[in-house]
Design an enzyme around this catalytic site. Sequence first.
Site, PDB file in Angstrom:
ATOM      1  N   HIS A  42      42.267  46.876  27.115  1.00 36.62           N
ATOM      2  CA  HIS A  42      43.219  46.321  28.079  1.00 36.62           C
ATOM      3  C   HIS A  42      43.110  44.798  28.169  1.00 36.62           C
ATOM      4  CE1 HIS A  42      46.294  47.691  30.687  1.00 36.62           C
ATOM      5  NE2 HIS A  42      45.666  47.619  31.827  1.00 36.62           N
ATOM      6  N   ASN A  88      46.898  44.085  37.874  1.00 35.38           N
ATOM      7  CA  ASN A  88      48.021  44.550  38.689  1.00 35.38           C
ATOM      8  C   ASN A  88      48.722  43.459  39.470  1.00 35.38           C
ATOM      9  OD1 ASN A  88      47.061  46.950  37.710  1.00 35.38           O
ATOM     10  ND2 ASN A  88      46.766  47.915  39.700  1.00 35.38           N
ATOM     11  N   ASP A 113      48.524  44.393  25.801  1.00 31.06           N
ATOM     12  CA  ASP A 113      48.229  45.551  24.953  1.00 31.06           C
ATOM     13  C   ASP A 113      49.404  46.521  24.993  1.00 31.06           C
ATOM     14  OD1 ASP A 113      47.194  45.792  27.761  1.00 31.06           O
ATOM     15  OD2 ASP A 113      47.022  47.891  27.179  1.00 31.06           O
ATOM     16  N   ASN A 134      51.032  47.921  34.177  1.00 32.27           N
ATOM     17  CA  ASN A 134      51.012  47.356  35.528  1.00 32.27           C
ATOM     18  C   ASN A 134      51.089  45.833  35.559  1.00 32.27           C
ATOM     19  OD1 ASN A 134      50.932  49.838  36.864  1.00 32.27           O
ATOM     20  ND2 ASN A 134      48.708  49.967  36.695  1.00 32.27           N
TER      21      ASN A 134
END
Length: 209
Positions: A42, A88, A113, A134
């Site tokens: 991530h 987020n 990603d 997100n």
Amino acid sequence: MLSFFGRILKRSTKEVSVVDPMKKFLIVGLGNIGPKYEHTRHNIGFKILDAFAKANDIIFETEKLGDIARTKIKGKTVILLKPNTFMNLSGKAVRYWMQQEKILIENLLVITDDLNLEFGTVRVKTKGSDGGHNGLKDIQAQLNTTKYNRFRFGISDQFSKGRQVDYVLGEWDAKEAAAMPERLDKSCEVIASFVSAGINNTMNAFNGK
């Protein structure tokens, strides 16, 4: 004749360096801060910006809402941003730095990603949905548009049902880690191309590579 103060004002105006907004670029790598996340899938956005900074001999400094590094490519100002807001809330940092540096949205590139691409595959796009990501979701909400440039780096989807979170927050396997240096070099080329050659030429040159 100009008064003394008039001459000073004229001279000072000439000495002020104003950067053409068309020549300022914001490159954002998405990730999560802290050593726990450093080598996770991530965090590829952070990893690519770190590689680009190293290749250009520049360092990041912590500023408002993120780590910032600055460089020049062919006379153009390039600002690298690694948000420290966690994934987020990435959009908050992106919006702040776009406003702070007066970055045109066409000069924004967000690196993220992508589970839908094979490992290391490059895909550059000018718009699109958040795809359930997100970080992109928050950027879309903060900028109030889906029309911004993004650079998706494939991490593949080799996980079993219900294990997506563990997968994206997991570390690269041995095969991926071995291939990473070449993929990072390619990713740095994508950034340089975006700044120097533009989004369309970059898509033509690198998509699927």
